[in-house]
Scaffold this active site. Structure first.
Site, PDB file in Angstrom:
ATOM      1  N   THR A 182       0.747  -1.137   0.076  1.00  0.00           N
ATOM      2  CA  THR A 182      -0.272  -0.020  -0.134  1.00  0.00           C
ATOM      3  C   THR A 182       0.885   1.291  -0.170  1.00  0.00           C
ATOM      4  OG1 THR A 182      -1.725  -1.395   1.458  1.00  0.00           O
ATOM      5  CG2 THR A 182      -1.938   0.991   1.450  1.00  0.00           C
ATOM      6  N   LYS A 228       7.569   1.924  12.239  1.00  0.00           N
ATOM      7  CA  LYS A 228       7.703   1.760  13.817  1.00  0.00           C
ATOM      8  C   LYS A 228       8.176   0.366  14.546  1.00  0.00           C
ATOM      9  CE  LYS A 228       3.594   0.811  11.928  1.00  0.00           C
ATOM     10  NZ  LYS A 228       2.790   1.898  11.298  1.00  0.00           N
ATOM     11  N   GLU A 261      10.343   9.437   9.055  1.00  0.00           N
ATOM     12  CA  GLU A 261       8.349  11.234   9.285  1.00  0.00           C
ATOM     13  C   GLU A 261       7.677   9.835   9.024  1.00  0.00           C
ATOM     14  OE1 GLU A 261       8.576  14.746   9.751  1.00  0.00           O
ATOM     15  OE2 GLU A 261       6.564  13.278  10.347  1.00  0.00           O
ATOM     16  N   ILE A 301       0.692  13.323   8.517  1.00  0.00           N
ATOM     17  CA  ILE A 301       1.462  14.808  10.107  1.00  0.00           C
ATOM     18  C   ILE A 301       2.789  15.040  10.211  1.00  0.00           C
ATOM     19  CG2 ILE A 301       0.974  15.637  12.252  1.00  0.00           C
ATOM     20  CD1 ILE A 301      -2.025  13.271  13.010  1.00  0.00           C
ATOM     21  N   GLU A 348      -2.564  -2.720   9.421  1.00  0.00           N
ATOM     22  CA  GLU A 348      -0.556  -2.938   9.775  1.00  0.00           C
ATOM     23  C   GLU A 348      -1.291  -4.517   9.094  1.00  0.00           C
ATOM     24  OE1 GLU A 348       2.248  -2.127  10.649  1.00  0.00           O
ATOM     25  OE2 GLU A 348       0.506   0.014  10.485  1.00  0.00           O
ATOM     26  N   LYS A 354       4.908   3.382  18.585  1.00  0.00           N
ATOM     27  CA  LYS A 354       5.314   5.304  17.444  1.00  0.00           C
ATOM     28  C   LYS A 354       5.054   6.214  18.913  1.00  0.00           C
ATOM     29  CE  LYS A 354       1.875   4.588  13.628  1.00  0.00           C
ATOM     30  NZ  LYS A 354       0.393   4.482  13.928  1.00  0.00           N
TER      31      LYS A 354
HETATM   32  N1  HSE Z   1      -1.643   0.476  10.319  1.00  0.00           N
HETATM   33  C1  HSE Z   1      -1.334   1.895  11.052  1.00  0.00           C
HETATM   34  C2  HSE Z   1      -2.490   3.074  11.309  1.00  0.00           C
HETATM   35  C3  HSE Z   1      -0.956   2.113  10.352  1.00  0.00           C
HETATM   36  O1  HSE Z   1      -4.022   2.382  11.528  1.00  0.00           O
HETATM   37  O2  HSE Z   1      -2.342   3.656  12.653  1.00  0.00           O
HETATM   38  C4  HSE Z   1      -0.297   4.169  10.275  1.00  0.00           C
HETATM   39  O3  HSE Z   1       0.945   3.899  11.232  1.00  0.00           O
END
Ligand code: HSE
Length: 441
Positions: free
Chosen positions: A15, A107, A131, A138, A192, A207
């Site tokens: 994706t 991440k 980033e 963002i 994910e 994150k």
């Molecule tokens: N699976 C993650 C989310 C994708 O839904 O935020 C973006 O990091």
């Protein structure tokens, strides 16, 4: 403009990878006009060459072996977008060892192996940019690294998983079923590869660890963060939340307690007042409130997942990497600068709470629970209830909600161990924090 194009190697065409390739093609002229550096995509590694793709890619660019990309002497910058931590670790470390700057949105990899990877990056003088690893489109990473550089960070609070926010919003707004909402988020490309990470809170935790690393200058091991997912939240909780003037959000809380010098670090589904700005962050959107000692409060808002927002973040890093490739004496890749912080034990963290018990419809059960809470010094600010259905023994089990005044998490857990002893109280009540956050919407 310099003459020789910078050559990019892309690993992963899922994706996000396809979003990156398409955008690099579509906005190529704009990017070159803005950064004054010619570039091209030299190779793309995919797992299956025969797979049918929506993205059109010249066949000669494709390989099914990532080594072909990392080992190609003409490739200057590696873009790792395969996800997972196994092969991605090999790719990232091989590229850094070969002196090739890396752009990644991984991440999980950084949360788990960040300390080793940042050390390698520093030893090799080869930067790693990330980033896209938090907040989707963002620009939160660059903001923490550069725009807010003069601030001591007091706190970072917000919504940083698009999939879980999509599910909670669908349940809260439209009464959607949890499983249907998750399936839709997967179809939209938000989740994910392993969507358990989205709903069990660990994607947000990864994150959070990255944001805390940037804010506090030192990597933090994943076993230090307390994580609670959204899997057990039901439409009943949304109904009570609505009735009581709240909504439910999966919140990341990173907060420095100046008195103890400890960091509070947790991911938990929480009640948020329906007038609060975070209550109106819905769907795939993320919002991250950063408070610094100089800037005060800031709020970053945007799409937290999905093909194009994430591609936007990846490409911002690609451009930074290209610029710094030409000026290697200066780079914005992360270099740790602080000693490890003490992390606050979850049992010491304080908030108000929503607790939904299932209780047998018997005289005295409310008084029994209230008495136990009082024994532990926990006050009740409101109650609410809804009639349930009978079980096979003819006992009616009602939902009984207590809104509790602020106390330590550990104190509440002790009280709940006591309530679980009662034959009239079902085990494992639903416990959600109530976060009293500022500012208002
Ligand atoms: N699976 C993650 C989310 C994708 O839904 O935020 C973006 O990091």
């Amino acid at each position: 403009m310099t003459e020789k194009p910078i050559q990019l190697g892309l690993i992963g065409l899922g994706t996000v990878g396809s979003g990156v390739y398409e955008t690099l093609c579509r906005n190529h002229a704009l990017l070159e006009a803005r950064c004054k550096i010619p570039f091209l995509v030299k190779k793309i590694a995919v797992s299956d060459l025969s797979k049918k793709r929506d993205t059109e890619v010249p066949a000669e660019l494709l390989t099914d072996d990532w080594h072909d990309v990392v080992n190609d002497p003409e490739i200057d910058i590696i873009i790792e977008l395969i996800g997972g931590t196994k092969t991605a670790y090999d790719i990232v470390t091989s590229a850094l060892r070969a002196g090739k700057p890396v752009v990644t949105g991984n991440k999980a990899l950084l949360a788990e192996f960040g300390s080793e990877i940042f050390k390698l990056s520093s030893e090799k003088g080869t930067p790693i940019y990330f980033e896209a690893s938090a907040g989707g489109g963002i620009p939160i990473i660059q903001s923490l690294q550069t725009s807010l550089i003069c601030n001591h960070i007091d706190s970072i609070v917000g919504i940083i998983n698009g999939t879980s926010n999509y599910i909670l919003s669908a349940m809260g707004e439209g009464g959607a079923d949890y499983a249907d909402a998750l399936q839709k988020a997967q179809e939209l490309g938000f989740a994910e590869l392993d969507p358990t990470l989205d709903v069990n809170g660990w994607d947000a935790a990864h994150k959070a660890l990255i944001l805390a690393t940037l804010a506090y200058g030192t990597t933090i091991s994943p076993d230090k963060i307390f994580v609670q997912g959204i899997e057990n939240i039901t439409s009943k909780d949304f109904n009570f939340a609505k009735k009581l003037g709240y909504t439910i959000k999966l919140l990341v809380i990173i907060r420095l307690h100046k008195d103890s010098g400890k960091l509070e670090l947790r991911v938990q589904p929480s009640f948020v007042h329906d007038w609060h700005i975070l209550a109106s962050v819905n769907g795939v959107f993320n919002a991250i409130a950063v408070t610094g000692d100089i800037v005060g409060e800031t709020l970053f808002y945007g799409r937290g997942a999905g093909k194009n927002p994430t591609a936007s973040a990846v490409i911002s890093d690609v451009i930074t990497a290209m610029r710094e490739r030409l000026h290697p004496e200066y780079h914005t890749g992360f270099l740790p600068y602080a000693q490890p912080y003490g992390i606050m034990d979850i049992n010491e963290t304080i908030s108000s709470y929503y607790v939904r018990f299932q209780v047998a419809d018997q005289p005295g059960v409310i008084a029994e629970i209230a008495h136990i809470l009082a024994t532990f010094g926990i006050g009740i600010s409101a109650t609410s209830s809804a009639q349930g259905v009978s079980d096979c023994n003819g006992i009616i089990w009602n939902d009984l909600v207590f809104m509790l005044h602020a106390c330590e998490w550990g104190q509440l857990q002790l009280a709940l161990q006591e309530t679980a002893q009662s034959q009239f109280v079902a085990p494992n009540p639903c416990v959600l924090r109530i976060e009293h956050l500022l500012p208002k919407a």
